[in-house]
Design a protein around this motif. Structure first.
Motif, PDB file in Angstrom:
ATOM      1  N   PHE A  50      61.003  20.825  40.424  1.00 33.46           N
ATOM      2  CA  PHE A  50      62.455  20.786  40.206  1.00 33.46           C
ATOM      3  C   PHE A  50      63.056  22.188  40.296  1.00 33.46           C
ATOM      4  CE2 PHE A  50      66.393  20.769  37.866  1.00 33.46           C
ATOM      5  CZ  PHE A  50      66.989  19.596  38.283  1.00 33.46           C
ATOM      6  N   TYR A  51      62.357  23.173  39.729  1.00 40.49           N
ATOM      7  CA  TYR A  51      62.876  24.545  39.682  1.00 40.49           C
ATOM      8  C   TYR A  51      62.254  25.448  40.745  1.00 40.49           C
ATOM      9  CZ  TYR A  51      65.517  23.685  35.401  1.00 40.49           C
ATOM     10  OH  TYR A  51      66.434  23.229  34.486  1.00 40.49           O
ATOM     11  N   GLU A  52      61.749  24.842  41.809  1.00 45.17           N
ATOM     12  CA  GLU A  52      61.092  25.592  42.892  1.00 45.17           C
ATOM     13  C   GLU A  52      61.952  26.762  43.398  1.00 45.17           C
ATOM     14  OE1 GLU A  52      58.618  23.661  45.475  1.00 45.17           O
ATOM     15  OE2 GLU A  52      58.177  25.705  46.179  1.00 45.17           O
ATOM     16  N   VAL A  53      63.274  26.573  43.450  1.00 42.17           N
ATOM     17  CA  VAL A  53      64.159  27.652  43.949  1.00 42.17           C
ATOM     18  C   VAL A  53      64.064  28.909  43.090  1.00 42.17           C
ATOM     19  CG1 VAL A  53      65.904  26.233  45.112  1.00 42.17           C
ATOM     20  CG2 VAL A  53      66.184  26.760  42.702  1.00 42.17           C
ATOM     21  N   HIS A  54      63.619  28.760  41.848  1.00 37.77           N
ATOM     22  CA  HIS A  54      63.530  29.922  40.950  1.00 37.77           C
ATOM     23  C   HIS A  54      62.118  30.498  40.869  1.00 37.77           C
ATOM     24  CE1 HIS A  54      67.600  29.349  39.686  1.00 37.77           C
ATOM     25  NE2 HIS A  54      67.371  28.165  39.160  1.00 37.77           N
ATOM     26  N   LYS A  55      61.237  30.054  41.753  1.00 37.77           N
ATOM     27  CA  LYS A  55      59.807  30.369  41.597  1.00 37.77           C
ATOM     28  C   LYS A  55      59.484  31.863  41.608  1.00 37.77           C
ATOM     29  CE  LYS A  55      57.393  29.452  45.620  1.00 37.77           C
ATOM     30  NZ  LYS A  55      57.418  28.423  46.594  1.00 37.77           N
ATOM     31  N   ILE A 103      80.011  22.766  26.186  1.00 38.44           N
ATOM     32  CA  ILE A 103      78.800  22.149  25.610  1.00 38.44           C
ATOM     33  C   ILE A 103      77.782  23.224  25.232  1.00 38.44           C
ATOM     34  CG2 ILE A 103      76.814  20.685  26.171  1.00 38.44           C
ATOM     35  CD1 ILE A 103      78.778  18.860  27.721  1.00 38.44           C
ATOM     36  N   ARG A 104      77.626  24.236  26.080  1.00 38.12           N
ATOM     37  CA  ARG A 104      76.638  25.283  25.754  1.00 38.12           C
ATOM     38  C   ARG A 104      77.097  26.131  24.566  1.00 38.12           C
ATOM     39  NH1 ARG A 104      75.179  26.483  32.010  1.00 38.12           N
ATOM     40  NH2 ARG A 104      73.286  25.225  32.155  1.00 38.12           N
ATOM     41  N   LYS A 105      78.402  26.379  24.468  1.00 37.07           N
ATOM     42  CA  LYS A 105      78.891  27.145  23.321  1.00 37.07           C
ATOM     43  C   LYS A 105      78.596  26.368  22.029  1.00 37.07           C
ATOM     44  CE  LYS A 105      81.263  30.476  21.395  1.00 37.07           C
ATOM     45  NZ  LYS A 105      80.869  31.877  21.551  1.00 37.07           N
ATOM     46  N   SER A 110      69.980  29.598  23.359  1.00 35.70           N
ATOM     47  CA  SER A 110      69.593  30.795  24.114  1.00 35.70           C
ATOM     48  C   SER A 110      69.741  30.514  25.607  1.00 35.70           C
ATOM     49  CB  SER A 110      68.135  31.157  23.809  1.00 35.70           C
ATOM     50  OG  SER A 110      67.278  30.188  24.391  1.00 35.70           O
ATOM     51  N   ILE A 111      69.521  31.543  26.422  1.00 35.16           N
ATOM     52  CA  ILE A 111      69.673  31.354  27.878  1.00 35.16           C
ATOM     53  C   ILE A 111      68.637  30.370  28.424  1.00 35.16           C
ATOM     54  CG2 ILE A 111      68.268  33.337  28.575  1.00 35.16           C
ATOM     55  CD1 ILE A 111      70.458  33.852  30.747  1.00 35.16           C
ATOM     56  N   SER A 112      67.481  30.292  27.809  1.00 34.27           N
ATOM     57  CA  SER A 112      66.506  29.308  28.319  1.00 34.27           C
ATOM     58  C   SER A 112      66.692  27.957  27.624  1.00 34.27           C
ATOM     59  CB  SER A 112      65.088  29.865  28.225  1.00 34.27           C
ATOM     60  OG  SER A 112      64.458  29.466  27.076  1.00 34.27           O
ATOM     61  N   ALA A 113      66.911  27.961  26.301  1.00 33.93           N
ATOM     62  CA  ALA A 113      67.201  26.705  25.588  1.00 33.93           C
ATOM     63  C   ALA A 113      68.712  26.509  25.598  1.00 33.93           C
ATOM     64  CB  ALA A 113      66.646  26.783  24.174  1.00 33.93           C
ATOM     65  N   ASN A 114      69.263  26.227  26.795  1.00 32.48           N
ATOM     66  CA  ASN A 114      70.723  26.217  26.919  1.00 32.48           C
ATOM     67  C   ASN A 114      71.319  24.812  27.001  1.00 32.48           C
ATOM     68  OD1 ASN A 114      69.998  25.684  29.528  1.00 32.48           O
ATOM     69  ND2 ASN A 114      71.213  27.306  30.469  1.00 32.48           N
ATOM     70  N   ALA A 115      70.645  23.853  26.370  1.00 31.32           N
ATOM     71  CA  ALA A 115      71.160  22.503  26.074  1.00 31.32           C
ATOM     72  C   ALA A 115      71.294  21.559  27.267  1.00 31.32           C
ATOM     73  CB  ALA A 115      72.476  22.570  25.293  1.00 31.32           C
ATOM     74  N   VAL A 116      71.876  22.052  28.360  1.00 32.24           N
ATOM     75  CA  VAL A 116      72.123  21.157  29.498  1.00 32.24           C
ATOM     76  C   VAL A 116      71.945  21.878  30.830  1.00 32.24           C
ATOM     77  CG1 VAL A 116      73.706  19.432  28.529  1.00 32.24           C
ATOM     78  CG2 VAL A 116      74.587  21.649  29.228  1.00 32.24           C
ATOM     79  N   HIS A 117      71.604  21.091  31.827  1.00 35.64           N
ATOM     80  CA  HIS A 117      71.592  21.568  33.214  1.00 35.64           C
ATOM     81  C   HIS A 117      72.761  20.907  33.939  1.00 35.64           C
ATOM     82  CE1 HIS A 117      70.164  22.438  37.275  1.00 35.64           C
ATOM     83  NE2 HIS A 117      70.453  21.180  37.557  1.00 35.64           N
ATOM     84  N   GLY A 118      73.371  21.624  34.855  1.00 34.07           N
ATOM     85  CA  GLY A 118      74.376  21.027  35.740  1.00 34.07           C
ATOM     86  C   GLY A 118      74.146  21.540  37.144  1.00 34.07           C
TER      87      GLY A 118
HETATM   88  P1  CMP Z   1      69.682  25.703  34.613  1.00 37.27           P
HETATM   89  O1  CMP Z   1      71.132  25.477  34.855  1.00 37.27           O
HETATM   90  O2  CMP Z   1      68.869  24.538  34.213  1.00 37.27           O
HETATM   91  O3  CMP Z   1      69.005  26.356  35.900  1.00 37.27           O
HETATM   92  C1  CMP Z   1      68.020  27.352  35.857  1.00 37.27           C
HETATM   93  C2  CMP Z   1      67.667  27.732  34.453  1.00 37.27           C
HETATM   94  O4  CMP Z   1      66.932  28.928  34.320  1.00 37.27           O
HETATM   95  C3  CMP Z   1      68.932  27.995  33.675  1.00 37.27           C
HETATM   96  O5  CMP Z   1      69.595  26.790  33.431  1.00 37.27           O
HETATM   97  C4  CMP Z   1      68.420  28.732  32.459  1.00 37.27           C
HETATM   98  O6  CMP Z   1      68.027  27.842  31.408  1.00 37.27           O
HETATM   99  C5  CMP Z   1      67.190  29.404  33.016  1.00 37.27           C
HETATM  100  N1  CMP Z   1      67.427  30.846  33.087  1.00 37.27           N
HETATM  101  C6  CMP Z   1      68.306  31.490  33.846  1.00 37.27           C
HETATM  102  N2  CMP Z   1      68.236  32.827  33.629  1.00 37.27           N
HETATM  103  C7  CMP Z   1      67.279  33.000  32.696  1.00 37.27           C
HETATM  104  C8  CMP Z   1      66.742  34.136  32.046  1.00 37.27           C
HETATM  105  N3  CMP Z   1      67.188  35.357  32.337  1.00 37.27           N
HETATM  106  N4  CMP Z   1      65.778  33.946  31.134  1.00 37.27           N
HETATM  107  C9  CMP Z   1      65.325  32.684  30.869  1.00 37.27           C
HETATM  108  N5  CMP Z   1      65.799  31.571  31.457  1.00 37.27           N
HETATM  109  C10 CMP Z   1      66.764  31.726  32.349  1.00 37.27           C
END
Ligand code: CMP
Length: 139
Positions: A50-55, A103-105, A110-118
Protein backbone atom coordinates in the motif's frame (compact mmCIF):
# COMPACT_ATOMS: atom_id res chain seq x y z
CA UNK A 1 -12.77 16.91 -14.09
CA UNK A 2 -12.39 16.02 -10.41
CA UNK A 3 -13.56 12.55 -9.51
CA UNK A 4 -16.28 12.18 -6.89
CA UNK A 5 -14.58 9.42 -4.89
CA UNK A 6 -11.76 9.18 -2.39
CA UNK A 7 -10.34 6.46 -0.18
CA UNK A 8 -9.70 6.57 3.56
CA UNK A 9 -8.33 4.40 6.35
CA UNK A 10 -9.04 5.03 10.01
CA UNK A 11 -5.63 4.10 11.39
CA UNK A 12 -4.74 1.86 14.36
CA UNK A 13 -4.42 4.75 16.85
CA UNK A 14 -7.93 6.05 16.08
CA UNK A 15 -9.48 2.57 16.19
CA UNK A 16 -7.68 1.67 19.44
CA UNK A 17 -8.79 4.94 21.08
CA UNK A 18 -12.46 4.26 20.23
CA UNK A 19 -12.83 7.09 17.72
CA UNK A 20 -14.41 5.14 14.81
CA UNK A 21 -17.93 6.42 15.52
CA UNK A 22 -16.91 10.06 16.04
CA UNK A 23 -14.79 10.13 12.88
CA UNK A 24 -17.45 8.47 10.70
CA UNK A 25 -19.94 10.98 12.08
CA UNK A 26 -17.73 13.89 10.99
CA UNK A 27 -17.32 12.28 7.57
CA UNK A 28 -21.11 11.96 7.16
CA UNK A 29 -21.77 15.47 8.48
CA UNK A 30 -19.33 16.85 5.90
CA UNK A 31 -21.54 15.37 3.17
CA UNK A 32 -19.62 12.23 2.20
CA UNK A 33 -21.50 9.02 1.43
CA UNK A 34 -19.83 5.77 2.49
CA UNK A 35 -19.78 3.56 -0.61
CA UNK A 36 -17.77 0.63 0.81
CA UNK A 37 -16.29 -0.06 4.24
CA UNK A 38 -14.32 -2.82 5.95
CA UNK A 39 -12.59 -3.27 9.30
CA UNK A 40 -9.46 -5.36 8.88
CA UNK A 41 -5.83 -5.74 9.96
CA UNK A 42 -3.05 -5.30 7.42
CA UNK A 43 -0.28 -7.86 7.05
CA UNK A 44 3.28 -6.57 6.65
CA UNK A 45 3.06 -7.46 2.95
CA UNK A 46 -0.21 -5.48 2.58
CA UNK A 47 1.20 -2.38 4.28
CA UNK A 48 4.45 -2.54 2.28
CA UNK A 49 2.46 -2.74 -0.95
CA UNK A 50 0.00 0.00 0.00
CA UNK A 51 2.81 2.42 0.92
CA UNK A 52 5.20 1.31 -1.84
CA UNK A 53 5.50 4.94 -3.06
CA UNK A 54 7.17 5.81 0.26
CA UNK A 55 9.61 2.89 0.21
CA UNK A 56 12.73 5.07 -0.07
CA UNK A 57 11.62 7.42 2.73
CA UNK A 58 13.34 7.17 6.13
CA UNK A 59 10.00 6.61 7.90
CA UNK A 60 8.87 3.69 5.70
CA UNK A 61 9.79 0.93 8.19
CA UNK A 62 8.11 2.78 11.06
CA UNK A 63 5.04 3.44 8.90
CA UNK A 64 4.65 -0.24 7.94
CA UNK A 65 5.16 -1.38 11.53
CA UNK A 66 2.62 1.11 12.82
CA UNK A 67 -0.02 0.36 10.16
CA UNK A 68 0.14 -3.36 10.98
CA UNK A 69 -0.03 -2.81 14.76
CA UNK A 70 -3.82 -3.11 15.05
CA UNK A 71 -7.11 -3.07 13.15
CA UNK A 72 -7.94 -0.32 10.65
CA UNK A 73 -11.18 0.70 8.91
CA UNK A 74 -10.91 1.13 5.13
CA UNK A 75 -13.62 2.97 3.20
CA UNK A 76 -14.48 4.48 -0.17
CA UNK A 77 -16.23 7.85 0.14
CA UNK A 78 -18.33 9.72 -2.41
CA UNK A 79 -18.98 13.45 -2.74
CA UNK A 80 -18.39 16.15 -5.35
CA UNK A 81 -14.68 17.10 -5.34
CA UNK A 82 -14.08 14.22 -2.89
CA UNK A 83 -10.24 14.09 -2.81
CA UNK A 84 -9.72 17.80 -2.13
CA UNK A 85 -12.66 18.21 0.25
CA UNK A 86 -11.63 15.17 2.28
CA UNK A 87 -8.05 16.42 2.64
CA UNK A 88 -9.46 19.70 3.97
CA UNK A 89 -11.64 17.78 6.43
CA UNK A 90 -8.74 15.70 7.78
CA UNK A 91 -6.15 18.53 7.98
CA UNK A 92 -2.35 18.52 7.63
CA UNK A 93 -0.36 15.25 7.82
CA UNK A 94 1.33 16.49 10.99
CA UNK A 95 -1.44 17.06 13.57
CA UNK A 96 0.64 19.86 15.13
CA UNK A 97 0.03 21.78 11.88
CA UNK A 98 -3.60 20.73 11.35
CA UNK A 99 -6.30 23.42 11.38
CA UNK A 100 -8.80 23.68 14.23
CA UNK A 101 -11.81 21.39 13.80
CA UNK A 102 -10.07 18.99 11.41
CA UNK A 103 -10.11 15.25 12.14
CA UNK A 104 -6.34 15.12 12.70
CA UNK A 105 -6.42 18.15 15.00
CA UNK A 106 -9.14 16.45 17.06
CA UNK A 107 -7.97 12.83 17.06
CA UNK A 108 -4.36 12.41 15.86
CA UNK A 109 -1.46 12.07 18.27
CA UNK A 110 1.64 12.28 16.02
CA UNK A 111 2.75 12.45 12.38
CA UNK A 112 2.79 8.66 12.15
CA UNK A 113 -0.24 7.98 14.40
CA UNK A 114 -2.25 10.60 12.53
CA UNK A 115 -5.72 9.00 12.83
CA UNK A 116 -6.72 8.90 9.16
CA UNK A 117 -5.42 8.47 5.64
CA UNK A 118 -6.87 10.38 2.69
CA UNK A 119 -5.93 9.85 -0.96
CA UNK A 120 -3.82 12.64 -2.45
CA UNK A 121 -5.13 12.45 -6.04
CA UNK A 122 -8.00 11.01 -8.08
CA UNK A 123 -5.58 8.48 -9.56
CA UNK A 124 -4.43 7.26 -6.14
CA UNK A 125 -8.02 7.20 -4.83
CA UNK A 126 -8.89 4.70 -7.58
CA UNK A 127 -5.72 2.61 -6.97
CA UNK A 128 -6.17 2.58 -3.19
CA UNK A 129 -9.89 1.77 -3.34
CA UNK A 130 -9.17 -1.13 -5.68
CA UNK A 131 -6.42 -2.35 -3.33
CA UNK A 132 -9.07 -3.15 -0.70
CA UNK A 133 -12.33 -3.57 -2.55
CA UNK A 134 -11.49 -4.24 -6.20
CA UNK A 135 -11.33 -8.01 -6.02
CA UNK A 136 -14.73 -8.58 -4.46
CA UNK A 137 -17.06 -6.03 -5.99
CA UNK A 138 -17.43 -3.26 -8.52
CA UNK A 139 -18.58 -0.10 -6.77
P1 CMP B 1 -0.72 9.03 5.06
O1 CMP B 1 -1.63 10.11 4.59
O2 CMP B 1 -1.34 7.74 5.43
O3 CMP B 1 0.41 8.75 3.98
C1 CMP B 1 1.75 8.46 4.29
C2 CMP B 1 1.99 8.45 5.76
O4 CMP B 1 3.35 8.48 6.15
C3 CMP B 1 1.40 9.69 6.38
O5 CMP B 1 0.01 9.61 6.37
C4 CMP B 1 2.06 9.73 7.74
O6 CMP B 1 1.34 8.97 8.71
C5 CMP B 1 3.37 9.03 7.45
N1 CMP B 1 4.46 10.00 7.53
C6 CMP B 1 4.67 11.05 6.74
N2 CMP B 1 5.78 11.73 7.13
C7 CMP B 1 6.25 11.07 8.20
C8 CMP B 1 7.36 11.27 9.06
N3 CMP B 1 8.20 12.29 8.86
N4 CMP B 1 7.54 10.40 10.07
C9 CMP B 1 6.68 9.36 10.24
N5 CMP B 1 5.62 9.12 9.45
C10 CMP B 1 5.40 9.96 8.46
Amino acid sequence: MASNRTFTMLKPDAVEAGHIGAILNKINEAGFRIVAMEMTQLSTQDAQAFYEVHKERPFYGELVEYMTSGPIVAAILEKDNAVEDFRKLIGATNPAEAAEGTIRKLYATSISANAVHGSDSDENAAIEGAFYFGKRAQF
